[in-house]
Design an enzyme around this catalytic site. Structure first.
Site, PDB file in Angstrom:
ATOM      1  N   GLY A  16      10.902  -3.092  21.053  1.00 53.75           N
ATOM      2  CA  GLY A  16      10.355  -2.521  19.771  1.00 53.75           C
ATOM      3  C   GLY A  16      11.283  -1.450  19.272  1.00 53.75           C
ATOM      4  O   GLY A  16      12.211  -1.164  19.512  1.00 53.75           O
ATOM      5  N   LEU A  18      11.003   2.191  18.511  1.00 55.89           N
ATOM      6  CA  LEU A  18      11.234   3.227  19.166  1.00 55.89           C
ATOM      7  C   LEU A  18      12.264   3.243  20.441  1.00 55.89           C
ATOM      8  O   LEU A  18      13.117   4.157  20.129  1.00 55.89           O
ATOM      9  CB  LEU A  18       9.661   3.920  20.049  1.00 55.89           C
ATOM     10  CG  LEU A  18       9.952   5.121  20.666  1.00 55.89           C
ATOM     11  CD1 LEU A  18      10.008   6.215  19.606  1.00 55.89           C
ATOM     12  CD2 LEU A  18       8.906   5.310  21.746  1.00 55.89           C
ATOM     13  N   HIS A 154       6.397  15.531  20.476  1.00 53.41           N
ATOM     14  CA  HIS A 154       8.063  15.824  20.537  1.00 53.41           C
ATOM     15  C   HIS A 154       8.340  17.075  19.713  1.00 53.41           C
ATOM     16  O   HIS A 154       9.354  17.593  19.812  1.00 53.41           O
ATOM     17  CB  HIS A 154       8.579  14.516  19.515  1.00 53.41           C
ATOM     18  CG  HIS A 154       8.313  14.381  18.142  1.00 53.41           C
ATOM     19  ND1 HIS A 154       7.066  13.830  17.657  1.00 53.41           N
ATOM     20  CD2 HIS A 154       9.012  14.928  16.999  1.00 53.41           C
ATOM     21  CE1 HIS A 154       7.004  13.842  16.265  1.00 53.41           C
ATOM     22  NE2 HIS A 154       8.181  14.818  15.899  1.00 53.41           N
ATOM     23  N   LYS A 158      11.281  20.545  20.275  1.00 55.15           N
ATOM     24  CA  LYS A 158      12.241  21.032  19.093  1.00 55.15           C
ATOM     25  C   LYS A 158      12.656  22.454  19.564  1.00 55.15           C
ATOM     26  O   LYS A 158      11.762  23.341  19.886  1.00 55.15           O
ATOM     27  CB  LYS A 158      11.314  21.314  17.727  1.00 55.15           C
ATOM     28  CG  LYS A 158      11.047  19.727  17.361  1.00 55.15           C
ATOM     29  CD  LYS A 158      10.389  19.692  15.896  1.00 55.15           C
ATOM     30  CE  LYS A 158       9.639  18.469  15.465  1.00 55.15           C
ATOM     31  NZ  LYS A 158      10.850  17.811  14.595  1.00 55.15           N
ATOM     32  N   ASP A 211      -3.241  12.361  13.644  1.00 53.52           N
ATOM     33  CA  ASP A 211      -1.823  12.146  13.543  1.00 53.52           C
ATOM     34  C   ASP A 211      -0.857  13.292  13.690  1.00 53.52           C
ATOM     35  O   ASP A 211      -0.015  13.464  14.625  1.00 53.52           O
ATOM     36  CB  ASP A 211      -1.549  11.424  12.076  1.00 53.52           C
ATOM     37  CG  ASP A 211       0.065  10.907  12.367  1.00 53.52           C
ATOM     38  OD1 ASP A 211       0.562  10.344  13.395  1.00 53.52           O
ATOM     39  OD2 ASP A 211       0.939  11.176  11.427  1.00 53.52           O
ATOM     40  N   HIS A 216       0.752  18.058  17.323  1.00 55.64           N
ATOM     41  CA  HIS A 216       1.768  19.038  16.979  1.00 55.64           C
ATOM     42  C   HIS A 216       1.290  20.413  16.493  1.00 55.64           C
ATOM     43  O   HIS A 216       1.819  21.471  16.925  1.00 55.64           O
ATOM     44  CB  HIS A 216       2.604  18.349  15.977  1.00 55.64           C
ATOM     45  CG  HIS A 216       3.177  16.914  16.099  1.00 55.64           C
ATOM     46  ND1 HIS A 216       3.462  16.379  17.482  1.00 55.64           N
ATOM     47  CD2 HIS A 216       3.125  15.916  15.260  1.00 55.64           C
ATOM     48  CE1 HIS A 216       3.713  15.397  17.371  1.00 55.64           C
ATOM     49  NE2 HIS A 216       3.530  14.922  16.144  1.00 55.64           N
ATOM     50  N   LYS A 299       0.901  14.327   3.744  1.00 56.19           N
ATOM     51  CA  LYS A 299       1.851  13.291   3.450  1.00 56.19           C
ATOM     52  C   LYS A 299       1.977  13.075   2.112  1.00 56.19           C
ATOM     53  O   LYS A 299       1.202  13.541   1.201  1.00 56.19           O
ATOM     54  CB  LYS A 299       1.702  11.988   3.957  1.00 56.19           C
ATOM     55  CG  LYS A 299       1.544  11.946   5.492  1.00 56.19           C
ATOM     56  CD  LYS A 299       2.077  10.520   6.120  1.00 56.19           C
ATOM     57  CE  LYS A 299       1.977  10.829   7.767  1.00 56.19           C
ATOM     58  NZ  LYS A 299       3.303  11.026   8.182  1.00 56.19           N
ATOM     59  N   LYS A 304       9.224  18.477   2.443  1.00 56.54           N
ATOM     60  CA  LYS A 304       9.174  18.313   3.804  1.00 56.54           C
ATOM     61  C   LYS A 304       9.440  19.677   4.679  1.00 56.54           C
ATOM     62  O   LYS A 304      10.415  20.368   4.016  1.00 56.54           O
ATOM     63  CB  LYS A 304      10.024  17.290   4.443  1.00 56.54           C
ATOM     64  CG  LYS A 304      10.069  17.219   5.766  1.00 56.54           C
ATOM     65  CD  LYS A 304      10.595  16.067   6.341  1.00 56.54           C
ATOM     66  CE  LYS A 304      10.817  15.965   7.890  1.00 56.54           C
ATOM     67  NZ  LYS A 304       9.538  15.831   8.507  1.00 56.54           N
TER      68      LYS A 304
HETATM   69  C1  BG6 Z   1       4.624  11.946  14.124  1.00 57.51           C
HETATM   70  C2  BG6 Z   1       3.574  11.272  13.048  1.00 57.51           C
HETATM   71  O1  BG6 Z   1       3.965  12.136  15.423  1.00 57.51           O
HETATM   72  O2  BG6 Z   1       5.169  13.049  13.587  1.00 57.51           O
HETATM   73  C3  BG6 Z   1       4.205  11.086  11.975  1.00 57.51           C
HETATM   74  O3  BG6 Z   1       2.930  10.394  13.899  1.00 57.51           O
HETATM   75  C4  BG6 Z   1       4.839  12.299  11.352  1.00 57.51           C
HETATM   76  O4  BG6 Z   1       3.305  10.648  10.901  1.00 57.51           O
HETATM   77  C5  BG6 Z   1       6.054  12.721  12.574  1.00 57.51           C
HETATM   78  O5  BG6 Z   1       5.732  11.658  10.230  1.00 57.51           O
HETATM   79  C6  BG6 Z   1       6.417  14.006  11.962  1.00 57.51           C
HETATM   80  O6  BG6 Z   1       7.707  14.319  12.794  1.00 57.51           O
HETATM   81  P1  BG6 Z   1       8.845  14.965  12.303  1.00 57.51           P
HETATM   82  O7  BG6 Z   1       9.470  15.522  13.572  1.00 57.51           O
HETATM   83  O8  BG6 Z   1       9.661  14.403  11.328  1.00 57.51           O
HETATM   84  O9  BG6 Z   1       8.136  16.288  11.857  1.00 57.51           O
END
Ligand code: BG6
Length: 451
Positions: A16, A18, A154, A158, A211, A216, A299, A304
């Site tokens: 896949g 990832l 994740h 960071k 999400d 996060h 989104k 960003k």
């Molecule tokens: C992911 C989400 O966990 O984090 C995504 O599923 C999102 O929708 C992404 O875009 C954002 O990660 P980063 O590291 O780009 O802020």
């Protein structure tokens, strides 16, 4: 970081996206940096038959990785195959799979002979709501003990997020003011310029709250507001995060959807899924009672950026703040793409007695450590799992607690308001957000290694 030896990593679902985009490049970088040493093997497992060569080409394996990267078709016989490659002190199985099959896969690999000492790594989303998260935890824990279940968020990997605890607990300056006596509000903003792109099916079933916020944003908020842990051990830190999550409550929220979302690929034409959410929370504990916590994420917003702001209370309305117009101090943690910390404070304009402006003291991760090697999130997370350190992973209790907070949020069923793609909607809750874009990154640059 110590070099890891005699270890195996198995990636299930290795054909896949990832695996190709993140996992294989991360493993390759670790081998090249000498952090993965002798006696290590990596096996990709997938449903389409492939030779080792075809698989290596498929995932674009770098040359350092080629000799220790193998392919195995499916799950049947996977453990035997792994055993034929070496005698490993530890084995990690990475589920690069849709979450809907985690439970089934845990049972399947356990039946194949991967014992409870195997460490499994799973990606978010972890459950769809509290009930499904609990059920998933129970099903995984039937085969693998909690201390061998590594749930990825994740954001925790960071660098700028890891700095939160250091900033709070390795400095004497800030702890005395980290409470409702001094803090007027806490603000966390994670906005993205991209829409749902090719992830329509997943996103439409989730929405930005599931999400981004459940994982996060709640994790960053927990690190920012938790009490000091008794040690830096994973368990102590995770317990403190759980404790503060237990006291959180959403008091208001507004959900938005960008115009044109329903016409995107794989989106239901009458979808009410939110692509933007703004919330006000409270933390019902002694330290934070009465302090509003604002969160927003969305989104297709035209910008960003992930930032955490602490706005302090204003100075009394005397001296320089007679008219109440003096801006309050704030500290902003720039998480990405800028990464650093900025303290906004008042200074006098030279030549004038009365004119006061806000200036910025800044720390820039990228400038300060311009030449230091930086690991991307997946490199760091894989190394930690190999070392058996779950500090940057999320525990079952934390994830369940974060679901509980959101499950009890008001207004969940309301239709989202519409906003224009590429624009930041006016705050639907009328929140006075810190202007995070006011900092132009005089020095804070983005580190390309961060992901
Ligand atoms: C992911 C989400 O966990 O984090 C995504 O599923 C999102 O929708 C992404 O875009 C954002 O990660 P980063 O590291 O780009 O802020």
């Amino acid at each position: 970081m110590e070099t890891v030896r005699n270890s195996a990593i198995v990636i299930i679902g290795a054909q896949g996206d990832l695996s190709r985009r993140k996992l294989v490049p991360a493993l390759c970088a670790l081998v090249t940096q000498g952090l993965i040493g002798e006696g290590c093997m990596f096996v990709g497992s997938g449903l389409d038959p492939m030779t080792d060569e075809e698989f290596r080409l498929h995932v674009n394996a770098g040359e350092d990785l080629v000799p220790i990267l193998r392919f195995h078709h499916g799950i049947k016989g996977l453990k035997k195959f792994l055993d034929s490659l070496g005698n490993f002190e530890r084995t990690i199985v990475f589920f690069s799979l849709p979450p809907s099959v985690y439970a089934e896969m845990a049972a399947a690999i356990s039946a194949e002979g991967f014992g409870p000492d195997t460490r499994i790594i799973v990606e978010k989303p972890f459950g769809y709501d509290l009930e499904s998260a609990r059920e998933l935890n129970t099903n995984l824990q039937k085969h693998f003990p909690e201390h061998n279940i590594y749930r990825i968020d994740h954001y925790l990997a960071k660098e700028a997020v890891q700095n939160l605890l250091v900033f709070r607990f390795a400095n004497t300056l800030f702890d005395p003011i980290w409470n409702s006596g001094h803090v007027e509000s806490i603000q966390i903003s994670a906005t993205e310029s991209l829409g749902v792109e090719s992830r329509g099916t997943y996103f439409d079933g989730a929405g930005v709250t599931r999400d981004m916020v459940q994982n996060h944003l709640m994790q960053m908020l927990a690190l920012l507001t938790m009490e000091a842990p008794v040690s830096l051990d994973a368990e102590d830190i995770r317990n403190q995060k759980t404790n503060v999550l237990k006291t959180m409550e959403v008091v208001r929220q507004a959900r938005g959807q960008y115009e044109g979302y329903r016409q995107e690929k794989d989106i239901s034409p009458d979808s009410d899924t939110e692509t933007f959410v703004e919330m006000e929370l409270r933390i019902r504990n002694f330290r934070w009672a009465g302090v509003p916590i604002y969160i927003r994420s969305g989104k297709a917003l035209g910008r960003k950026g992930t930032e955490i702001g602490i706005r302090f209370r204003s100075t009394p309305r005397i001296l320089y703040n007679n008219d109440g117009g003096l801006k309050a101090n704030s500290i902003v943690f720039y998480i990405q793409p800028l990464n650093g910390i900025v303290i906004n404070h008042a200074v006098k304009v030279p030549g004038s007695d009365k004119e006061i402006i806000h200036s910025q003291l800044d720390f820039s991760l990228s400038d300060e450590f311009a030449n230091a090697p930086m690991m991307d999130a997946y490199q760091r997370l894989l190394m930690d799992a190999l070392a058996g350190d779950p500090t940057l992973y999320v525990s079952a209790k934390e994830t369940e607690q974060a679901w509980t907070v959101l499950e009890n949020a008001p207004d969940v069923g309301k239709k989202p308001f519409l906003y224009r793609k590429g624009e930041m909607p006016h705050s639907p809750l009328d929140i006075d957000w810190i202007d995070f874009s006011a900092y132009k990154g005089r020095r804070c640059g983005a580190r390309p290694a961060e992901s």
